[in-house]
Write a protein that holds these residues in place. Structure first.
Motif, short mmCIF file in Angstrom:
data_model
loop_
_atom_site.label_atom_id
_atom_site.label_comp_id
_atom_site.label_asym_id
_atom_site.label_seq_id
_atom_site.Cartn_x
_atom_site.Cartn_y
_atom_site.Cartn_z
N TRP A 241 4.42 5.60 -5.34
CA TRP A 241 4.44 5.63 -6.80
C TRP A 241 3.50 6.73 -7.32
CZ3 TRP A 241 7.42 3.09 -10.28
CH2 TRP A 241 7.05 3.20 -11.62
N ASN A 242 2.30 6.76 -6.74
CA ASN A 242 1.27 7.68 -7.22
C ASN A 242 1.56 9.14 -6.89
OD1 ASN A 242 -0.08 5.58 -8.42
ND2 ASN A 242 -1.46 5.28 -6.70
N THR A 243 2.56 9.39 -6.05
CA THR A 243 2.99 10.76 -5.78
C THR A 243 4.36 11.03 -6.41
OG1 THR A 243 3.83 10.08 -3.61
CG2 THR A 243 1.61 11.04 -3.69
N GLY A 244 4.83 10.12 -7.27
CA GLY A 244 6.06 10.33 -8.02
C GLY A 244 7.34 10.12 -7.24
N ARG A 245 7.27 9.40 -6.12
CA ARG A 245 8.45 9.21 -5.28
C ARG A 245 9.04 7.81 -5.50
NH1 ARG A 245 5.41 11.46 -0.02
NH2 ARG A 245 4.39 9.49 -0.43
N VAL A 246 9.74 7.63 -6.60
CA VAL A 246 10.31 6.33 -6.95
C VAL A 246 11.32 5.88 -5.90
CG1 VAL A 246 11.61 5.03 -8.68
CG2 VAL A 246 9.94 6.72 -9.40
N ASP A 247 12.11 6.81 -5.38
CA ASP A 247 13.10 6.44 -4.36
C ASP A 247 12.42 5.84 -3.13
OD1 ASP A 247 14.44 9.17 -5.69
OD2 ASP A 247 15.83 7.50 -5.34
N ARG A 248 11.30 6.40 -2.73
CA ARG A 248 10.56 5.86 -1.59
C ARG A 248 9.84 4.56 -1.95
NH1 ARG A 248 7.77 10.32 2.10
NH2 ARG A 248 7.13 8.37 3.06
N PHE A 249 9.35 4.45 -3.17
CA PHE A 249 8.74 3.22 -3.66
C PHE A 249 9.71 2.05 -3.47
CE2 PHE A 249 8.36 0.19 -7.18
CZ PHE A 249 7.04 -0.19 -7.09
N MET A 250 10.98 2.31 -3.70
CA MET A 250 12.01 1.27 -3.61
C MET A 250 12.28 0.81 -2.18
SD MET A 250 13.21 0.18 -6.54
CE MET A 250 14.77 -0.54 -6.05
N ASN A 251 11.75 1.50 -1.17
CA ASN A 251 11.96 1.09 0.22
C ASN A 251 11.42 -0.30 0.51
OD1 ASN A 251 13.34 3.40 0.96
ND2 ASN A 251 11.52 4.44 1.73
N GLY A 252 10.53 -0.81 -0.33
CA GLY A 252 10.00 -2.15 -0.15
C GLY A 252 10.97 -3.24 -0.61
N THR B 197 -0.93 6.34 -12.61
CA THR B 197 -1.49 6.00 -11.31
C THR B 197 -1.50 4.49 -11.18
OG1 THR B 197 -2.89 7.97 -11.34
CG2 THR B 197 -3.51 6.23 -9.80
N LEU B 198 -0.84 3.99 -10.15
CA LEU B 198 -0.67 2.55 -9.94
C LEU B 198 -1.79 1.98 -9.09
CD1 LEU B 198 1.13 -0.04 -10.05
CD2 LEU B 198 2.29 0.85 -8.00
N LYS C 233 16.14 -9.20 9.50
CA LYS C 233 16.27 -8.28 10.63
C LYS C 233 14.91 -7.71 11.04
CE LYS C 233 21.02 -7.12 9.53
NZ LYS C 233 21.98 -6.09 9.17
N LYS C 234 13.91 -8.60 11.10
CA LYS C 234 12.54 -8.27 11.55
C LYS C 234 11.79 -7.35 10.59
CE LYS C 234 13.64 -8.96 16.38
NZ LYS C 234 13.54 -8.47 17.74
N ARG C 235 12.26 -7.27 9.34
CA ARG C 235 11.62 -6.41 8.34
C ARG C 235 11.38 -7.20 7.06
NH1 ARG C 235 14.43 -2.62 4.57
NH2 ARG C 235 12.75 -1.44 3.63
N TRP C 236 10.16 -7.14 6.54
CA TRP C 236 9.84 -7.80 5.28
C TRP C 236 10.36 -6.96 4.12
CZ3 TRP C 236 8.46 -12.62 4.78
CH2 TRP C 236 7.83 -13.27 5.84
N VAL C 237 11.08 -7.60 3.19
CA VAL C 237 11.59 -6.92 2.00
C VAL C 237 11.42 -7.84 0.79
CG1 VAL C 237 13.26 -5.41 3.16
CG2 VAL C 237 13.95 -7.72 2.50
N ILE C 238 11.26 -7.23 -0.35
CA ILE C 238 11.18 -7.96 -1.62
C ILE C 238 12.61 -8.32 -2.01
CG2 ILE C 238 10.53 -7.86 -4.05
CD1 ILE C 238 8.51 -5.60 -3.13
N ILE C 239 12.87 -9.61 -2.22
CA ILE C 239 14.21 -10.02 -2.64
C ILE C 239 14.26 -10.38 -4.11
CG2 ILE C 239 14.86 -10.76 -0.32
CD1 ILE C 239 14.55 -13.68 -1.32
N GLN D 230 0.83 -1.20 0.00
CA GLN D 230 0.00 0.00 0.00
C GLN D 230 0.87 1.26 0.00
OE1 GLN D 230 -3.28 0.47 -0.39
NE2 GLN D 230 -2.91 2.66 -0.30
N ARG D 231 1.92 1.24 0.82
CA ARG D 231 2.83 2.39 0.87
C ARG D 231 3.54 2.57 -0.47
NH1 ARG D 231 5.69 1.11 5.18
NH2 ARG D 231 7.44 0.30 4.01
N GLN D 232 3.93 1.45 -1.10
CA GLN D 232 4.56 1.55 -2.42
C GLN D 232 3.61 2.19 -3.42
OE1 GLN D 232 5.95 -2.58 -3.12
NE2 GLN D 232 7.94 -1.61 -3.48
N THR D 233 2.34 1.80 -3.38
CA THR D 233 1.35 2.38 -4.28
C THR D 233 1.24 3.88 -4.06
OG1 THR D 233 0.09 0.30 -4.27
CG2 THR D 233 -1.08 2.27 -4.99
N GLU D 234 1.17 4.29 -2.80
CA GLU D 234 1.07 5.72 -2.49
C GLU D 234 2.32 6.47 -2.94
OE1 GLU D 234 0.36 5.60 1.72
OE2 GLU D 234 -1.65 4.76 1.45
#
Length: 143
Positions: free
Chosen positions: A39-50, A88-89, A132-138, A33-37
């Motif tokens: 992306w939809n505000t143009g923040r690719v760097d933040r989208f990559m946090n997943g 819009t994603l 390290k207790k955090r889910w990430v896309i590998i 959900q955060r990635q969608t938000e």
């Protein structure tokens, strides 16, 4: 009959070891959900946090395999240089499973609404790990 009972008990016990909590499921869905938000505000760097911030990240798309976080980010920026190309994603999650401890597998559909240049859509599979207790896309396979 006793050996069957023991096997059934062991099977159920091993199944519960691999089950993740509802909290793990929510965490992954919240990241999406955060990635969608983002992306939809143009923040690719933040989208990559997943994504897993390492050279071991893999992204598989039409152009082949990309290795590494920075290379994946660079490809996103190259392919989607402005808001019009990003559109819009919308994600539709079709399946979310936990095949092993600290591992998740997501299948879904994406849709980009892009009025000026045409919509885009496809499917994706995401392999997640809890590191390290955090889910990430590998690994991300999008087509």
């Amino acid at each position: 009959m006793k050996p069957f009972s023991i096997l059934l008990f062991l099977a159920l016990l091993s199944r519960s070891v691999f089950c993740q909590t509802a909290q793990d499921r929510r965490a992954i869905l919240q990241i999406l959900q955060r990635q969608t938000e983002d992306w939809n505000t143009g923040r690719v760097d933040r989208f990559m946090n997943g994504y897993w911030p390492t050279d071991s990240l893999t992204f598989i798309g039409k152009a082949g395999i990309t290795y590494g976080y920075e290379a994946t980010l660079d490809n996103y920026k190259k392919r989607y240089p402005d808001r019009a190309s990003m559109g819009t994603l919308k994600f539709d999650i079709l399946q979310l499973d936990f095949p092993a401890p600290n591992v998740a597998y997501v299948i879904g559909k994406f849709h980009l609404t892009r009025p000026r240049i045409g919509d885009a859509d496809g499917h994706f599979t995401l392999l997640w790990r809890k590191i390290k207790k955090r889910w990430v896309i590998i690994s991300d396979h999008s087509s």
